[in-house]
Design a protein around this motif. Structure first.
Motif, PDB file in Angstrom:
ATOM      1  N   LEU A 142     -23.076 116.269  77.624  1.00 62.56           N
ATOM      2  CA  LEU A 142     -22.343 117.444  77.156  1.00 62.56           C
ATOM      3  C   LEU A 142     -21.473 117.093  75.951  1.00 62.56           C
ATOM      4  CD1 LEU A 142     -21.577 120.395  77.495  1.00 62.56           C
ATOM      5  CD2 LEU A 142     -19.826 119.688  79.155  1.00 62.56           C
ATOM      6  N   LEU A 143     -20.811 115.940  75.997  1.00 68.44           N
ATOM      7  CA  LEU A 143     -19.997 115.514  74.861  1.00 68.44           C
ATOM      8  C   LEU A 143     -20.861 115.368  73.610  1.00 68.44           C
ATOM      9  CD1 LEU A 143     -17.735 112.792  76.550  1.00 68.44           C
ATOM     10  CD2 LEU A 143     -17.017 115.035  75.740  1.00 68.44           C
ATOM     11  N   HIS A 144     -22.014 114.752  73.767  1.00 61.97           N
ATOM     12  CA  HIS A 144     -22.916 114.555  72.629  1.00 61.97           C
ATOM     13  C   HIS A 144     -23.408 115.901  72.084  1.00 61.97           C
ATOM     14  CE1 HIS A 144     -25.865 112.542  70.105  1.00 61.97           C
ATOM     15  NE2 HIS A 144     -26.792 113.357  70.586  1.00 61.97           N
ATOM     16  N   SER A 145     -23.759 116.812  72.986  1.00 59.65           N
ATOM     17  CA  SER A 145     -24.263 118.126  72.565  1.00 59.65           C
ATOM     18  C   SER A 145     -23.213 118.916  71.795  1.00 59.65           C
ATOM     19  CB  SER A 145     -24.715 118.929  73.785  1.00 59.65           C
ATOM     20  OG  SER A 145     -25.780 118.286  74.449  1.00 59.65           O
ATOM     21  N   SER A 146     -21.931 118.684  72.112  1.00 62.34           N
ATOM     22  CA  SER A 146     -20.864 119.467  71.469  1.00 62.34           C
ATOM     23  C   SER A 146     -20.766 119.198  69.964  1.00 62.34           C
ATOM     24  CB  SER A 146     -19.519 119.178  72.139  1.00 62.34           C
ATOM     25  OG  SER A 146     -19.048 117.874  71.813  1.00 62.34           O
ATOM     26  N   MET A 202     -12.549 121.525  72.644  1.00 63.60           N
ATOM     27  CA  MET A 202     -11.945 121.242  73.952  1.00 63.60           C
ATOM     28  C   MET A 202     -12.884 120.445  74.851  1.00 63.60           C
ATOM     29  SD  MET A 202     -10.153 123.953  76.563  1.00 63.60           S
ATOM     30  CE  MET A 202      -9.340 123.368  78.054  1.00 63.60           C
ATOM     31  N   VAL A 203     -14.188 120.696  74.732  1.00 64.25           N
ATOM     32  CA  VAL A 203     -15.163 119.909  75.493  1.00 64.25           C
ATOM     33  C   VAL A 203     -14.970 118.426  75.209  1.00 64.25           C
ATOM     34  CG1 VAL A 203     -17.616 119.378  75.706  1.00 64.25           C
ATOM     35  CG2 VAL A 203     -16.874 121.762  75.650  1.00 64.25           C
ATOM     36  N   ARG A 204     -14.691 118.083  73.951  1.00 66.10           N
ATOM     37  CA  ARG A 204     -14.522 116.675  73.563  1.00 66.10           C
ATOM     38  C   ARG A 204     -13.139 116.143  73.910  1.00 66.10           C
ATOM     39  NH1 ARG A 204     -16.000 118.362  67.514  1.00 66.10           N
ATOM     40  NH2 ARG A 204     -17.936 119.468  67.978  1.00 66.10           N
ATOM     41  N   ASP A 205     -12.128 117.006  73.794  1.00 69.68           N
ATOM     42  CA  ASP A 205     -10.738 116.546  73.918  1.00 69.68           C
ATOM     43  C   ASP A 205     -10.248 116.446  75.357  1.00 69.68           C
ATOM     44  OD1 ASP A 205     -10.596 116.495  71.176  1.00 69.68           O
ATOM     45  OD2 ASP A 205      -9.563 118.425  70.989  1.00 69.68           O
ATOM     46  N   ARG A 206     -10.795 117.270  76.249  1.00 69.55           N
ATOM     47  CA  ARG A 206     -10.245 117.353  77.601  1.00 69.55           C
ATOM     48  C   ARG A 206     -10.485 116.060  78.367  1.00 69.55           C
ATOM     49  NH1 ARG A 206     -11.499 118.059  82.835  1.00 69.55           N
ATOM     50  NH2 ARG A 206     -13.730 117.954  82.361  1.00 69.55           N
ATOM     51  N   GLU A 207      -9.387 115.412  78.750  1.00 69.71           N
ATOM     52  CA  GLU A 207      -9.505 114.256  79.602  1.00 69.71           C
ATOM     53  C   GLU A 207      -9.705 114.703  81.050  1.00 69.71           C
ATOM     54  OE1 GLU A 207      -6.898 115.922  78.667  1.00 69.71           O
ATOM     55  OE2 GLU A 207      -5.192 114.554  78.512  1.00 69.71           O
TER      56      GLU A 207
END
Length: 278
Positions: A142-146, A202-207
């Motif tokens: 998901l991170l990569h897709s973002s 936010m997908v990338r930033d959310r811990e």
């Protein structure tokens, strides 16, 4: 900026516009301030039934976390829980509010936990309504897709396909509560195209949610309130948080789903006031 009619404000914090609502500020000196923090894909609108009850006798502060509601939706902001907590902390400092009771719903509950851990001096007590808990960071696919150029468009199409009515049916137990006002209130922020770029960020930033060892270090008194028919954050999460958070009390409501402030505002109000005075 202040709208005298509606008690709506806006200010710039950490480089982004933050919308908030403030009621009965004059009461802050001799009573606690209730600070309302909404959940994911939501806004201050989700507290519309609870605010009139709390603001009868108390100062109430409700804010839109970026990129939701009327707050900013920019790519440069870091959409992490830690930064959301920084927004809440900075707003409380700006308003010189000290004796605060945080009320966090869903994702807002996790933000309240971050605030409590970072600045326990600002948090007198906290109430977690069907709070997020134990969620890990997004996985690599998901991170990569973002980072793909079409991802924000995909998010927009996905939300449109799901539809606000279908999403609301997942978060309330009694679907008869869903009316045109509710549907419009939860849909309006998504008319701004920029929110989908911000959600992609936010997908990338959310811990991930706070780990158990951090939860056990939080000593602020906590009231946990859950709906027994919650299909988003199940009852088991609430009981697990109750076990991991020292000085916590757990309450659950029958025939209630995830959207507690909409479904049970009067019962929540009674429990919160009893907790605040206890």
């Amino acid at each position: 900026m202040y709208d005298k009619i509606t008690n709506h404000f806006s200010t710039t914090l950490h480089g982004i516009d933050v919308h908030y609502e403030l009621y009965n500020e004059e009461m802050k000196n001799n009573k606690p301030v209730f600070v309302l923090i909404h959940g994911f894909l939501s806004s201050t609108f989700s507290f519309r039934r609870l605010i009139p009850l709390l603001s009868r006798e108390y100062t109430v502060l409700a804010l839109d976390l970026p990129p939701f509601g009327k707050s900013g939706k920019v790519r440069e902001f870091v959409y992490s829980y830690d930064n959301f907590a920084n927004i809440v902390i900075s707003l409380l400092e700006k308003l010189t509010f000290q004796h605060n009771i945080l009320i966090g719903h869903s994702m807002g509950g996790q933000v309240a936990l971050y605030v409590s851990r970072k600045r326990p001096d600002l948090v007198y007590k906290k109430v977690l309504l069907s709070s997020s808990g134990y969620l890990p960071r997004a996985k690599f696919p998901l991170l990569h897709s973002s980072y793909l150029p079409w991802f924000s468009t995909f998010l927009k199409l996905l939300l449109q396909f799901q539809g606000v009515s279908r999403n609301l049916m997942r978060v309330v137990h009694d679907v008869s509560l869903i009316d045109d006002e509710m549907m419009e209130g939860y849909t309006t922020p998504f008319y701004d195209r920029n929110i989908f770029d911000a959600l992609t960020k936010m997908v990338r930033d959310r811990e991930g949610d706070l780990p158990v060892q951090f939860l056990k270090e939080i000593t602020t008194p906590t009231l946990l309130i859950w709906g027994e028919q919650d299909r988003i954050v199940p009852l088991s999460i609430g009981k697990r948080l109750h076990n991991d958070l020292p000085y916590s009390t757990f309450i659950s409501y029958q025939n209630t789903g995830h959207l507690l402030p909409e479904e049970q505002p009067h019962q929540i109000y009674e429990n919160i006031i009893g907790f605040a005075k206890g």
